[in-house]
Scaffold this active site. Structure first.
Site, PDB file in Angstrom:
ATOM      1  N   GLY A  35    -127.326   1.713  10.255  1.00 31.93           N
ATOM      2  CA  GLY A  35    -126.095   0.912   9.897  1.00 31.93           C
ATOM      3  C   GLY A  35    -126.499  -0.503   9.578  1.00 31.93           C
ATOM      4  O   GLY A  35    -127.757  -0.971   9.836  1.00 31.93           O
ATOM      5  N   CYS A  36    -125.709  -1.122   8.856  1.00 33.51           N
ATOM      6  CA  CYS A  36    -125.862  -2.475   8.414  1.00 33.51           C
ATOM      7  C   CYS A  36    -126.299  -3.595   9.667  1.00 33.51           C
ATOM      8  O   CYS A  36    -127.322  -4.174   9.379  1.00 33.51           O
ATOM      9  CB  CYS A  36    -125.025  -3.018   7.535  1.00 33.51           C
ATOM     10  SG  CYS A  36    -123.045  -3.054   8.532  1.00 33.51           S
ATOM     11  N   TYR A  37    -125.172  -3.989  10.426  1.00 31.05           N
ATOM     12  CA  TYR A  37    -125.672  -4.570  11.774  1.00 31.05           C
ATOM     13  C   TYR A  37    -126.943  -4.200  12.290  1.00 31.05           C
ATOM     14  O   TYR A  37    -127.859  -5.132  12.655  1.00 31.05           O
ATOM     15  CB  TYR A  37    -124.600  -4.738  12.563  1.00 31.05           C
ATOM     16  CG  TYR A  37    -123.369  -5.132  12.361  1.00 31.05           C
ATOM     17  CD1 TYR A  37    -123.249  -6.532  12.091  1.00 31.05           C
ATOM     18  CD2 TYR A  37    -122.254  -4.593  12.178  1.00 31.05           C
ATOM     19  CE1 TYR A  37    -122.219  -7.205  11.376  1.00 31.05           C
ATOM     20  CE2 TYR A  37    -121.078  -5.065  11.826  1.00 31.05           C
ATOM     21  CZ  TYR A  37    -121.040  -6.523  11.513  1.00 31.05           C
ATOM     22  OH  TYR A  37    -119.887  -7.132  11.083  1.00 31.05           O
ATOM     23  N   GLN A  46    -128.770 -10.571   4.877  1.00 29.36           N
ATOM     24  CA  GLN A  46    -129.189  -9.480   3.816  1.00 29.36           C
ATOM     25  C   GLN A  46    -127.656  -9.150   3.257  1.00 29.36           C
ATOM     26  O   GLN A  46    -126.645  -9.669   3.697  1.00 29.36           O
ATOM     27  CB  GLN A  46    -129.504  -8.136   4.618  1.00 29.36           C
ATOM     28  CG  GLN A  46    -128.213  -7.586   5.699  1.00 29.36           C
ATOM     29  CD  GLN A  46    -128.762  -6.150   6.188  1.00 29.36           C
ATOM     30  OE1 GLN A  46    -129.877  -5.802   6.090  1.00 29.36           O
ATOM     31  NE2 GLN A  46    -127.860  -5.888   6.904  1.00 29.36           N
TER      32      GLN A  46
END
Length: 345
Positions: free
Chosen positions: A148-150, A311
């Site tokens: 996941g991004c987080y 990011q």
């Protein structure tokens, strides 16, 4: 050339995969699926790809995915696990950008994603796709669960500290902000311009599905008990993620030594930039690139270390990371197709 298929090519992570793979020197885009847009030329939906992608979307049942070398799933949770067994049996590698193969804990997956896992037997061989912390497993994998991004920012921001045993792992705090594209391309009131623009809010404060993923992976980095307080926020920008991470130091360590931990961990990583101590990385410094930037702070020279991580949530936080995994899985240069300079202004 690697024959690539993409299932779910109309969302933001799907079009980001198309953008990155269209100029990849070792890739031939072979199939892009969308049941709703069957027959529509990709360039008609995404004019930015005119002259770069000459394929049309095809319904999943028409796409010859078993003739590909690798298939990316840029789909809602549950789609990849339904199709992965057939693809793997045909010798096709699978990279899932959803959560089907991120968590080893099936009960946690089913609790947070509200669907049963249809192929738990594949979880044992699925590699978690955070390259900088799991490179060897990804190289050998047939199936990868893209992070996941987080969780990407939280793990990379905390890993050197946990591995060195210099912080209290039981009281970690993550204060994270994401651009609206992180919510996907679906029509939703909360992400309408009039709702998200000129607005800033927290969500998922009582619990977020990226918490169990992050905790599961952080616990592999230390023998200590790990506790995480994670609060995500939605900010009025399209791309970008900024995570501010807090941890209490438990060892007598100076700022130079803290900085050295990160420089040693990531000094040879092509997509991680450890900035000088006390820097303030900006989300725009990573826009449309696979770069992730980290900076350390120590307020009042006290016992708290603050790690800032930025990011692009669609690239290093999703599609770029998936391409990075593909490169490893096929023995390519890890940076192939990913050396884009961030876009400014």
């Amino acid at each position: 050339m690697i024959k690539v298929g993409i299932v779910g090519g109309t969302g933001y992570t799907g079009v980001e995969l198309l953008r990155l793979l269209a100029t990849h020197p070792e890739v031939k885009l072979t199939a892009i699926t969308s049941r709703k847009e069957d027959g529509l030329p990709v360039a008609d939906m995404f004019p930015s790809l005119r002259g770069r992608v000459d394929l049309a979307f095809s319904a999943p049942e028409k796409a010859k995915l078993t003739e590909c070398d690798v298939v990316f799933f840029a789909t809602p949770h549950g789609v990849a696990m339904a199709q992965a067994p057939e693809l793997l049996a045909a010798g096709v590698k699978v990279i899932d950008l959803a959560a089907d193969f991120r968590l080893q804990d099936i009960a946690a997956f089913e609790k947070w994603y509200k669907i049963p896992h249809s192929c738990p037997e594949l979880l044992k061989e699925a590699a978690y796709g955070l390259v900088e912390l799991n490179r060897d497993a990804i190289r050998k994998a047939r199936i990868v669960g893209n992070p996941g991004c987080y969780p990407t920012t939280m793990q990379l921001g905390l890993a050197p500290l946990l591995q060195a045993g210099v912080i209290d792992a039981s009281h970690l705090i993550a204060d994270c902000k994401s651009g609206v594209s992180g919510a996907g391309r679906k029509a939703e009131v909360a992400t309408l311009f009039s709702e998200a623009g000129d607005n800033f809010k927290a969500y998922g404060v009582s619990g977020h599905r990226h918490s169990p993923e992050t905790l599961e992976r952080l616990r592999l980095l230390t023998k200590d008990k790990v506790g995480l307080l994670f609060t995500p926020h939605l900010v009025p920008m399209i791309r970008g993620m900024h995570s501010t991470l807090y941890a209490r130091l438990t060892k007598d360590i100076d700022n130079a030594a803290l900085q050295a931990l990160f420089e040693k961990a990531y000094g040879n990583e092509p997509f991680i930039d450890v900035m000088p101590f006390g820097s303030h990385p900006e989300t725009r410094s990573t826009r449309a690139s696979n770069m992730l930037r980290i900076a350390l702070h120590r307020p009042d020279d006290g016992d708290t270390v603050v790690v800032l991580v930025v990011q692009d949530n669609l690239v290093k936080g999703a599609s770029g990371q998936a391409v990075q995994c593909m490169n490893l899985m096929f023995g390519l240069d890890e940076t192939a197709g990913l050396m884009h300079i961030p876009v400014l202004p």
